[in-house]
Design a protein around this motif. Structure first.
Motif, PDB file in Angstrom:
ATOM      1  N   GLY A   1     -11.163 -18.586  10.580  1.00  0.00           N
ATOM      2  CA  GLY A   1     -10.956 -19.045  11.947  1.00  0.00           C
ATOM      3  C   GLY A   1     -12.177 -19.733  12.515  1.00  0.00           C
TER       4      GLY A   1
ATOM      5  N   LYS B   1     -11.324 -23.566  13.049  1.00  0.00           N
ATOM      6  CA  LYS B   1     -11.038 -23.722  14.475  1.00  0.00           C
ATOM      7  C   LYS B   1      -9.636 -24.260  14.693  1.00  0.00           C
ATOM      8  CE  LYS B   1     -15.943 -24.336  15.584  1.00  0.00           C
ATOM      9  NZ  LYS B   1     -16.135 -22.955  15.996  1.00  0.00           N
ATOM     10  N   ASN B   2      -9.494 -25.482  15.283  1.00  0.00           N
ATOM     11  CA  ASN B   2      -8.172 -26.021  15.607  1.00  0.00           C
ATOM     12  C   ASN B   2      -7.599 -26.902  14.507  1.00  0.00           C
ATOM     13  OD1 ASN B   2      -8.082 -24.877  18.261  1.00  0.00           O
ATOM     14  ND2 ASN B   2      -9.548 -26.432  18.902  1.00  0.00           N
TER      15      ASN B   2
ATOM     16  N   MET C   1      -5.451 -24.282   9.246  1.00  0.00           N
ATOM     17  CA  MET C   1      -5.341 -22.851   9.524  1.00  0.00           C
ATOM     18  C   MET C   1      -4.112 -22.242   8.864  1.00  0.00           C
ATOM     19  SD  MET C   1      -7.823 -21.396  10.950  1.00  0.00           S
ATOM     20  CE  MET C   1      -6.932 -19.858  11.118  1.00  0.00           C
TER      21      MET C   1
ATOM     22  N   THR D   1      -0.966 -16.489  11.421  1.00  0.00           N
ATOM     23  CA  THR D   1      -1.271 -17.754  12.077  1.00  0.00           C
ATOM     24  C   THR D   1      -1.145 -17.620  13.588  1.00  0.00           C
ATOM     25  OG1 THR D   1      -0.457 -18.991  10.157  1.00  0.00           O
ATOM     26  CG2 THR D   1      -0.631 -20.190  12.226  1.00  0.00           C
TER      27      THR D   1
ATOM     28  N   ASP E   1      -4.204 -16.596  15.929  1.00  0.00           N
ATOM     29  CA  ASP E   1      -5.175 -17.583  16.407  1.00  0.00           C
ATOM     30  C   ASP E   1      -4.759 -18.185  17.742  1.00  0.00           C
ATOM     31  OD1 ASP E   1      -7.187 -17.729  14.191  1.00  0.00           O
ATOM     32  OD2 ASP E   1      -5.399 -18.201  13.046  1.00  0.00           O
TER      33      ASP E   1
ATOM     34  N   ALA F   1     -11.039 -15.427  20.544  1.00  0.00           N
ATOM     35  CA  ALA F   1     -11.856 -15.373  19.330  1.00  0.00           C
ATOM     36  C   ALA F   1     -12.618 -14.058  19.203  1.00  0.00           C
ATOM     37  CB  ALA F   1     -12.836 -16.548  19.301  1.00  0.00           C
TER      38      ALA F   1
ATOM     39  N   ARG G   1     -10.275 -11.234  17.432  1.00  0.00           N
ATOM     40  CA  ARG G   1      -9.363 -11.567  16.336  1.00  0.00           C
ATOM     41  C   ARG G   1      -9.490 -10.638  15.143  1.00  0.00           C
ATOM     42  NH1 ARG G   1      -9.991 -18.079  16.857  1.00  0.00           N
ATOM     43  NH2 ARG G   1      -8.672 -18.277  18.711  1.00  0.00           N
TER      44      ARG G   1
END
Length: 430
Positions: free
Chosen positions: A144, A148-149, A153, A339, A342, A347, A350
């Motif tokens: 993660g 990130k985005n 992921m 998934t 996220d 954050a 997590r």
């Protein structure tokens, strides 16, 4: 603004999120290799305990009870381990945890070999389970941070699912070989050694662990992941998945023994695991367009339907086919559930969220092992397959009733559409 967003979408659409690109992520191999070694014992522990305690006591009931205590203990304490890792850092939690697990696992081994009473084995099983290193969730948390985005992921979640399934293929096989061909205590001894070496090597990779949230007076930074409604829904979903693993393990063994072919047990479970692995690989290679909430519902319907048919199988060939379909249905549900974390969880929480899900699988598995064993003893060979059916159907009802809670918070959706999504360089590659 408009042109930048369009370019980002085009880039995401044309860049296929494959495993090759994922594994080229800078620094990934520094935590993947020791992480694989450190999570291998997780799949060895239960069977190693069963084989050792059965050998020393002559009772499968006692062996299963000690293993169940270990599983429940892990399920109860794993989330607290994740919460501490989010607050103080993975290394600060992992190093003492690895040491405690090694000592308690060896203590359990010595007690079993010396004919200690059952209560003493239970007492040793509690810290052994409570201190199981939560390396899988920690690896997911590191992905993660790295991705990130990024659209990778989903690929990372699939890769981790396949890795988990690989450990559940290799681990029990290794434990069986060690306990039967070397020594009944060799399984637990090897599990302790791998935990110690792999865990310390993984903890040494400080550069890839998530940053600890800034320590201030604001308590909002350390809100428990369990307070997120979507996480509670996912816990129920993963309990159902755990019921499949536990029910399959006991019921396959009982069925193959009833037909006079106990050697088929490993083959049938291997087919089930292979279906999970193949499906997981495929899920990671597909660039999904459907929302993860919708994918979870579709995948879980497939899991509940296939699991509900297991108890009707009256031949090994039919059971192998159904087992393959069940395995293929598990991976999409697992991957999509991880998934969603996220999108749902901040954050700073997590790792805790991942450990709640891992613990839910362990608790569902421990419960299913116990209930399936009772059904096999009291009813007919294969009656334990009723447990995966009931577990998945109850979880599916929960999912359908509460699926709206799996939608990400409005603020998260705004960020996804905005500046954070426009930056296509979400990962660093070699």
């Amino acid at each position: 603004m408009a042109s930048t967003v369009t370019t980002s979408k085009d880039s995401a659409a044309t860049s296929r999120p494959g495993y090759g690109r994922l594994l080229r992520t800078r620094g990934a191999w520094t935590f993947l290799l020791p992480g694989f070694a450190a999570r291998q014992p997780f799949a060895m522990l239960t069977l190693s305990i069963v084989l050792l305690v059965q050998h020393t006591t002559g009772s499968y009931g006692a062996a299963g009870a000690v293993a169940a205590v270990t599983g429940v203990s892990m399920a109860v304490f794993a989330p607290y381990s994740g919460r501490l890792a989010d607050r103080y850092g993975q290394r600060a939690v992992l190093v003492p945890g690895v040491l405690v697990h090694t000592v308690s696992g060896l203590t359990l081994t010595v007690l079993a070999l010396n004919g200690a009473p059952l209560w003493a084995l239970f007492a040793a099983a509690v810290p052994t389970g409570a201190s199981v290193p939560q390396v899988g969730p920690m690896v997911r948390a590191r992905w993660g941070v790295k991705l990130k985005n990024s659209p990778l992921m989903t690929t990372a979640a699939a890769f981790e699912s396949v890795t988990d399934e690989l450990t559940f293929v290799v681990g029990p096989l290794l434990a069986t070989v060690l306990c039967t061909a070397v020594d009944p205590a060799a399984g637990l001894a090897t599990e302790a050694a791998l935990t110690l070496i792999g865990g310390l090597l993984f903890a040494a990779q400080k550069g890839t662990q998530p940053e600890v949230a800034a320590r201030g007076h604001a308590r909002v930074e350390h809100v428990s992941a369990l307070r997120v409604p979507g996480v509670r829904v996912l816990i129920v979903i993963f309990l159902g998945i755990g019921s499949v693993f536990g029910g399959m393990q006991v019921s396959l063994a009982a069925y193959t023994e009833s037909i006079g072919e106990p050697g088929l047990n490993g083959i049938l479970y291997g087919v089930f695991a292979a279906g999970n692995m193949l499906s997981g690989i495929a899920c990671g290679a597909i660039a999904w367009k459907a929302a993860p909430q919708r994918r979870l519902v579709i995948g879980y319907v497939a899991l509940a339907v296939t699991a509900s048919a297991l108890w009707t199988a009256h031949s090994a060939l039919l059971l192998a086919g159904l087992g393959l379909l069940v395995g293929m249905s598990i991976a999409p549900a697992l991957i999509t559930g991880y998934t969603l974390v996220d999108d749902l969880v901040p954050a700073g929480a997590r790792t805790e969220a991942f450990t709640w899900l891992t613990g839910a699988v362990a608790l569902g598995q421990a419960t299913a092992v116990t209930v399936s064993g009772q059904l096999e003893d009291r009813l007919w060979a294969g009656a334990g397959f009723l447990v995966p059916m009931v577990g998945t159907l109850l979880a599916l009802v929960t999912l359908l009733a509460l699926r709206s809670r799996l939608a990400p918070p409005r603020a998260s959706r705004e960020v996804t559409r905005g500046a954070a999504r426009r930056d296509p360089v979400a990962i660093s590659e070699m």
